[in-house]
Design a protein around this motif. Structure first.
Motif, PDB file in Angstrom:
ATOM      1  N   ALA A 160      37.380  48.696  33.790  1.00 36.55           N
ATOM      2  CA  ALA A 160      39.023  49.037  34.161  1.00 36.55           C
ATOM      3  C   ALA A 160      39.008  49.206  35.570  1.00 36.55           C
ATOM      4  CB  ALA A 160      39.280  50.402  33.426  1.00 36.55           C
ATOM      5  N   GLU A 161      38.090  49.448  36.334  1.00 37.00           N
ATOM      6  CA  GLU A 161      38.272  49.755  37.861  1.00 37.00           C
ATOM      7  C   GLU A 161      38.594  48.313  38.370  1.00 37.00           C
ATOM      8  OE1 GLU A 161      34.996  52.010  39.079  1.00 37.00           O
ATOM      9  OE2 GLU A 161      36.131  54.044  38.913  1.00 37.00           O
ATOM     10  N   LYS A 162      37.958  47.287  38.094  1.00 34.73           N
ATOM     11  CA  LYS A 162      37.959  46.114  38.521  1.00 34.73           C
ATOM     12  C   LYS A 162      39.222  45.466  38.275  1.00 34.73           C
ATOM     13  CE  LYS A 162      32.714  45.058  38.667  1.00 34.73           C
ATOM     14  NZ  LYS A 162      31.779  44.146  38.046  1.00 34.73           N
ATOM     15  N   ASN A 163      39.670  45.656  36.908  1.00 38.00           N
ATOM     16  CA  ASN A 163      40.873  45.098  36.138  1.00 38.00           C
ATOM     17  C   ASN A 163      41.995  45.735  37.328  1.00 38.00           C
ATOM     18  OD1 ASN A 163      39.850  43.668  34.477  1.00 38.00           O
ATOM     19  ND2 ASN A 163      40.285  45.199  32.760  1.00 38.00           N
ATOM     20  N   LEU A 164      42.085  46.936  37.545  1.00 34.73           N
ATOM     21  CA  LEU A 164      43.094  47.829  38.740  1.00 34.73           C
ATOM     22  C   LEU A 164      42.908  47.046  39.917  1.00 34.73           C
ATOM     23  CD1 LEU A 164      45.389  49.731  38.997  1.00 34.73           C
ATOM     24  CD2 LEU A 164      43.338  51.542  39.688  1.00 34.73           C
ATOM     25  N   GLU A 165      41.885  46.656  40.499  1.00 31.36           N
ATOM     26  CA  GLU A 165      41.780  46.281  41.689  1.00 31.36           C
ATOM     27  C   GLU A 165      42.200  44.728  41.768  1.00 31.36           C
ATOM     28  OE1 GLU A 165      37.699  46.329  43.183  1.00 31.36           O
ATOM     29  OE2 GLU A 165      37.479  48.291  42.841  1.00 31.36           O
ATOM     30  N   GLU A 166      42.066  44.365  40.770  1.00 34.60           N
ATOM     31  CA  GLU A 166      42.765  42.662  40.597  1.00 34.60           C
ATOM     32  C   GLU A 166      44.097  42.656  40.575  1.00 34.60           C
ATOM     33  OE1 GLU A 166      40.643  40.916  37.272  1.00 34.60           O
ATOM     34  OE2 GLU A 166      38.732  40.809  38.352  1.00 34.60           O
ATOM     35  N   ALA A 167      44.711  43.543  39.847  1.00 34.06           N
ATOM     36  CA  ALA A 167      46.217  43.720  39.603  1.00 34.06           C
ATOM     37  C   ALA A 167      46.869  44.065  40.987  1.00 34.06           C
ATOM     38  CB  ALA A 167      46.448  44.761  38.607  1.00 34.06           C
ATOM     39  N   ASP A 182      45.534  43.537  43.922  1.00 41.78           N
ATOM     40  CA  ASP A 182      45.332  42.337  44.847  1.00 41.78           C
ATOM     41  C   ASP A 182      46.370  41.564  44.536  1.00 41.78           C
ATOM     42  OD1 ASP A 182      43.082  43.461  46.086  1.00 41.78           O
ATOM     43  OD2 ASP A 182      41.794  42.445  44.897  1.00 41.78           O
ATOM     44  N   ALA A 183      46.801  41.023  43.290  1.00 39.61           N
ATOM     45  CA  ALA A 183      47.787  40.308  42.934  1.00 39.61           C
ATOM     46  C   ALA A 183      49.128  40.758  43.401  1.00 39.61           C
ATOM     47  CB  ALA A 183      47.800  40.007  41.342  1.00 39.61           C
ATOM     48  N   LEU A 184      49.512  42.197  43.299  1.00 37.36           N
ATOM     49  CA  LEU A 184      50.515  42.747  43.651  1.00 37.36           C
ATOM     50  C   LEU A 184      50.712  42.478  45.299  1.00 37.36           C
ATOM     51  CD1 LEU A 184      53.127  44.387  43.303  1.00 37.36           C
ATOM     52  CD2 LEU A 184      51.696  46.430  43.485  1.00 37.36           C
ATOM     53  N   ARG A 185      49.577  42.734  45.803  1.00 39.77           N
ATOM     54  CA  ARG A 185      49.798  42.717  47.436  1.00 39.77           C
ATOM     55  C   ARG A 185      50.176  41.276  47.724  1.00 39.77           C
ATOM     56  NH1 ARG A 185      44.751  43.816  48.213  1.00 39.77           N
ATOM     57  NH2 ARG A 185      45.002  46.084  47.584  1.00 39.77           N
ATOM     58  N   ILE A 186      49.485  40.457  47.081  1.00 38.53           N
ATOM     59  CA  ILE A 186      49.890  38.897  47.277  1.00 38.53           C
ATOM     60  C   ILE A 186      51.241  38.631  47.089  1.00 38.53           C
ATOM     61  CG2 ILE A 186      49.179  36.503  46.647  1.00 38.53           C
ATOM     62  CD1 ILE A 186      46.490  37.526  46.446  1.00 38.53           C
ATOM     63  N   LYS A 187      51.792  39.169  45.778  1.00 35.68           N
ATOM     64  CA  LYS A 187      53.005  38.775  45.648  1.00 35.68           C
ATOM     65  C   LYS A 187      54.047  39.506  46.729  1.00 35.68           C
ATOM     66  CE  LYS A 187      52.156  37.674  40.819  1.00 35.68           C
ATOM     67  NZ  LYS A 187      51.805  37.740  39.692  1.00 35.68           N
TER      68      LYS A 187
END
Length: 164
Positions: free
Chosen positions: A105-112, A114-119
Motif C-alpha cells: 500500500a505504501e508503494k502504491n501511494l508513492e507511485e500515485a 509520483d504520477a501526481l507530481r509529474i502531471k
C-alpha cells in the motif's frame, strides 16, 4: 484589439482534469494505506494477546513443576503449550503478511504521488508556455497595430498633401 485565444487551451484543460483525477487516486491510496495499517494494528494486538497467553501458560507450567504435580497433568499442560505455540506462529504469520500488505500500500501511494507530481509539472509547464505565448502574441499584435496606425497616418498625411 482582438481577443487572444490560446491554441492549447483544450490540452491544458485536459491536463488539469488529469491532475484532479490523480489527486483523487492519491487520496484513495492514502485511505487504503491507513486501512492496511489499521489491520496491522489489529493483527499485532491479536498476536500480542496470544503471546501473553503463551507466557501465562508457561509460567503456570513452571509453577506446577515447582509445586510438584502429577506427570499426566504436566503432559497435558505441555501439549496445550504446544497448541498455543502453534497459534503464536500462526498469528506471527498473519502479522508478517499484513506488514507486506502495508508495504504494498505504501508503494502504491508513492507511485500515485509520483504520477501526481509529474502531471502537476506538465500543467505548470503548459501554463508557463501559455503566459509566454500570450506575451509574444501581445507584442506581435502591438507591432501590427503600430504598423496599421503608421499606415493610417501616412494615408491621412497623403490626403492632406493632395488637398493643398
Amino acid at each position: 484589439m482582438t481577443q487572444i485565444i490560446y491554441p492549447l487551451a483544450q490540452v491544458l484543460t485536459i491536463k488539469k482534469r488529469r491532475v484532479e483525477e490523480a489527486e483523487k487516486v492519491v487520496l484513495e491510496k492514502r485511505k487504503a494505506l491507513e486501512m492496511e495499517q489499521e489491520k496491522l494494528k489489529q493483527r499485532e494486538a491479536e498476536r500480542d494477546e496470544v503471546v501473553n497467553h503463551y507466557k501465562d501458560k508457561l509460567q503456570q507450567l513452571r509453577d506446577e513443576l515447582d509445586g510438584g504435580t502429577t506427570s499426566p497433568k504436566i503432559q497435558q499442560m505441555k501439549a496445550y503449550i504446544k497448541v498455543v505455540k502453534e497459534r503464536v506462529k500462526a498469528e506471527e504469520k498473519k502479522v508478517a503478511e499484513q506488514k507486506e500488505q502495508v508495504v504494498i500500500a505504501e508503494k502504491n501511494l508513492e507511485e500515485a504521488q509520483d504520477a501526481l507530481r509529474i502531471k502537476r509539472l506538465e500543467v505548470d509547464k503548459l501554463q508557463m508556455h501559455k503566459k509566454d505565448w500570450i506575451k509574444e502574441m501581445k507584442k506581435e499584435q502591438q507591432i501590427v497595430e503600430g504598423r496599421e496606425l503608421d499606415e493610417i497616418g501616412n494615408v491621412i498625411h497623403s490626403i492632406r498633401q493632395r488637398k493643398k
